[in-house]
Design an enzyme around this catalytic site. Structure first.
Site, PDB file in Angstrom:
ATOM      1  N   GLU A 313       0.831  -1.202   0.000  1.00  0.00           N
ATOM      2  CA  GLU A 313       0.000   0.000   0.000  1.00  0.00           C
ATOM      3  C   GLU A 313       0.867   1.254   0.000  1.00  0.00           C
ATOM      4  OE1 GLU A 313      -2.625   2.965   0.130  1.00  0.00           O
ATOM      5  OE2 GLU A 313      -3.083   0.879  -0.371  1.00  0.00           O
ATOM      6  N   ASP A 361      -7.013  -4.238  -5.915  1.00  0.00           N
ATOM      7  CA  ASP A 361      -8.169  -3.374  -5.664  1.00  0.00           C
ATOM      8  C   ASP A 361      -7.736  -1.941  -5.957  1.00  0.00           C
ATOM      9  OD1 ASP A 361     -10.513  -2.229  -4.848  1.00  0.00           O
ATOM     10  OD2 ASP A 361     -10.243  -2.629  -2.705  1.00  0.00           O
ATOM     11  N   CYS A 435     -13.853  -0.569  -8.757  1.00  0.00           N
ATOM     12  CA  CYS A 435     -14.906   0.420  -8.505  1.00  0.00           C
ATOM     13  C   CYS A 435     -15.117   1.320  -9.717  1.00  0.00           C
ATOM     14  CB  CYS A 435     -14.558   1.261  -7.274  1.00  0.00           C
ATOM     15  SG  CYS A 435     -13.024   2.199  -7.448  1.00  0.00           S
TER      16      CYS A 435
END
Length: 503
Positions: A313, A361, A435
């Protein structure tokens, strides 16, 4: 996924003064035609359509796309169509007597007050009502963008439904609200911070555990003085209530700080996690790219008995939440778990090596080109290609640049007892959570373009009812897939037949 500095794309000024109704305590009855029935729909930009919320218009295109790729059992999970939003960032404008707390009107710079928002968890609306009372009683001046004057700029409302003392069926409806006040000053020692503490005390006195109705979980302050449209500054301070904010996702307790990314639709996210876990073989080595606070990676570590899980991340603010969530995992979990603060697009082959499963993601714009290229390289199966790939890995292992080496080091690590990881393996499964539908379509085409990967399963989730947004869970498998293999066999037979035909 988004960075902690969320961008507002329009300037905001105050109009349309309205007052919030009394606290909402019971959910509205869902209509048979799945309509929104929200009094703010015509002026608020939050929702784009008010009918057939269980079937967003984009669903037809999504279904056809996956059918074209050979997915016959595509599923769509609609979920709750109202009171689903558990995290909301709202602008605060107007005046002390008539504060406006809401979103901007479509195509304008005007803030729309949304006290009866049907998407909000009912306790968000109740907390907004309480906040308005505090603003009026304490004569707090909402922010004015034109002059740069004012005290309260924005508020973030986050609901936690984590309460093991309640029966499971009651936890969602009785969720508590974490209130984050974005204050127009440098820090808590600034001259105009006095009213910040007064407002915090008001919220805790009237909504805390000693009040008639326990509504407030905690109160935080964020300090922001820039004239840009960035909502949050970099400095946070805990003011009242519980410091730790927990939620239960996918079989684990997840810690979520106000500065880190959090899912707005927690129930839909839980459904996605349960579905995702089915595609991670037990005992796998997993790498979770764009991992945030590691909720996805930690959930598969706990439920699928993985050998190892690496979470990568770029946002360093997520580290604290990861460490807290890691501490809640079962003590007997035999899995090497690590969190790395770095950009997954830099030398991504390093992260793919040794993994059986890759989970991505990415933000709405999709995967970085370097990661798609690395996935293609990792899918190579011929001896010549494998040899070429191995030479690249050897070169990567001999890396000397200190900033690259630091990025590879784990910021947080829990060692496995058995430590059975195999660095010579390459991913067989790619799990893509998206998304952004448009970016996913392009990424999907690129991933399967060389037949190194094929799309095997796909599901979609209604994360934002009332909008055209859709969350996709796509499962790719390494190799050309059954249909492509059949085509190759037919082509080979035709070529063989041509050779046998006498000239």
């Amino acid at each position: 996924m988004v960075s902690p500095a969320t961008i507002v794309t329009a300037r905001l000024t105050a109009v349309m003064p309205r007052r919030a109704p009394p606290s909402v305590s019971t959910p509205p009855v869902q209509s048979n035609n799945c309509s929104l029935q929200c009094p703010h729909f015509q002026s608020c930009s939050g929702c784009t359509h008010e009918l057939n919320l269980d079937k967003p218009n984009v669903l037809t295109e999504v279904t056809k796309f996956f059918e074209k790729h050979g997915i016959k059992n595509f599923s769509f999970h609609s979920g709750n169509l109202s009171e689903w939003r558990c995290r909301a960032k709202l602008a605060v404008r107007g005046g002390p007597d008539d504060p406006l707390i809401g979103l901007y009107q479509e195509g304008t710079h005007n803030v729309v007050d949304i006290p009866q928002c049907k998407a909000h968890h009912p306790n968000i609306n109740a907390a907004v009502d309480l906040l308005k009372q505090g603003i009026s009683e304490l004569n707090i001046q909402p922010y004015d963008e034109d002059s740069g004057i004012g005290e309260l700029r924005y508020v973030q409302m986050s609901v936690t439904t984590y309460n093991t003392s309640l029966p499971y069926s009651q936890r969602y409806q009785q969720g508590k609200v974490q209130v984050s006040l974005v204050w127009n000053c440098r820090d808590e020692n600034s001259p105009n911070s006095r009213k910040l503490f007064e407002l915090s005390n008001f919220l805790w006195k009237n909504g805390g555990p000693d009040s008639v109705t326990h509504l407030i979980h905690s109160v935080w302050a964020n300090f922001q003085t820039t004239s840009t449209n960035v909502i949050f500054g970099y400095k946070w301070k805990h003011l009242e209530g519980e410091r730790e904010f927990w939620e239960h996702f996918g079989g684990i307790d997840a810690s979520i700080d106000p500065s880190s990314f959090g899912q707005a639709n927690t129930q839909a996210f839980s459904s996605l996690l349960r579905k995702l876990q089915n595609y991670v073989p037990k005992g796998s080595s997993v790498v979770d790219l764009y991992s945030g606070a590691g909720t996805i990676g930690l959930s598969v570590a706990a439920t699928r008995k993985c050998r190892s899980v690496k979470c990568v991340e770029i946002n360093k603010e997520s580290k604290a939440s990861f460490e807290k969530s890691l501490s809640r995992l079962p003590k007997n979990l035999d899995c090497t778990i690590s969190w790395h603060n770095t950009d997954a697009s830099i030398e991504p082959l390093h992260w793919l090596e040794g993994a059986d499963v890759v989970i991505v993601d990415p933000p709405r714009k999709g995967l970085h080109p370097s990661l798609i290229e690395a996935l293609h390289k990792a899918s190579l199966s011929s001896e010549k290609s494998a040899s070429k790939l191995q030479s690249q890995i050897v070169k990567a292992k001999n890396e000397k640049r200190p900033w690259i080496l630091r990025a590879r080091e784990a910021s947080v690590q829990k060692e496995s007892v058995s430590n059975l990881d195999n660095e010579e393996t390459w991913p067989e499964t790619l799990i893509y959570i998206s998304c952004g539908w448009d970016s996913f379509k392009e990424d999907c085409k690129k991933i399967v373009a060389t037949n190194g990967w094929h799309l095997e399963k796909a599901h979609a989730f209604n994360f934002f009812p009332g909008t055209q947004s859709i969350e996709v869970l796509a499962i790719f498998k390494r190799g050309p897939g059954v249909s492509q293999k059949k085509k190759k066999k037919k082509l080979a037979k035709k070529k063989l037949a041509k050779k046998k035909v006498p000239k």
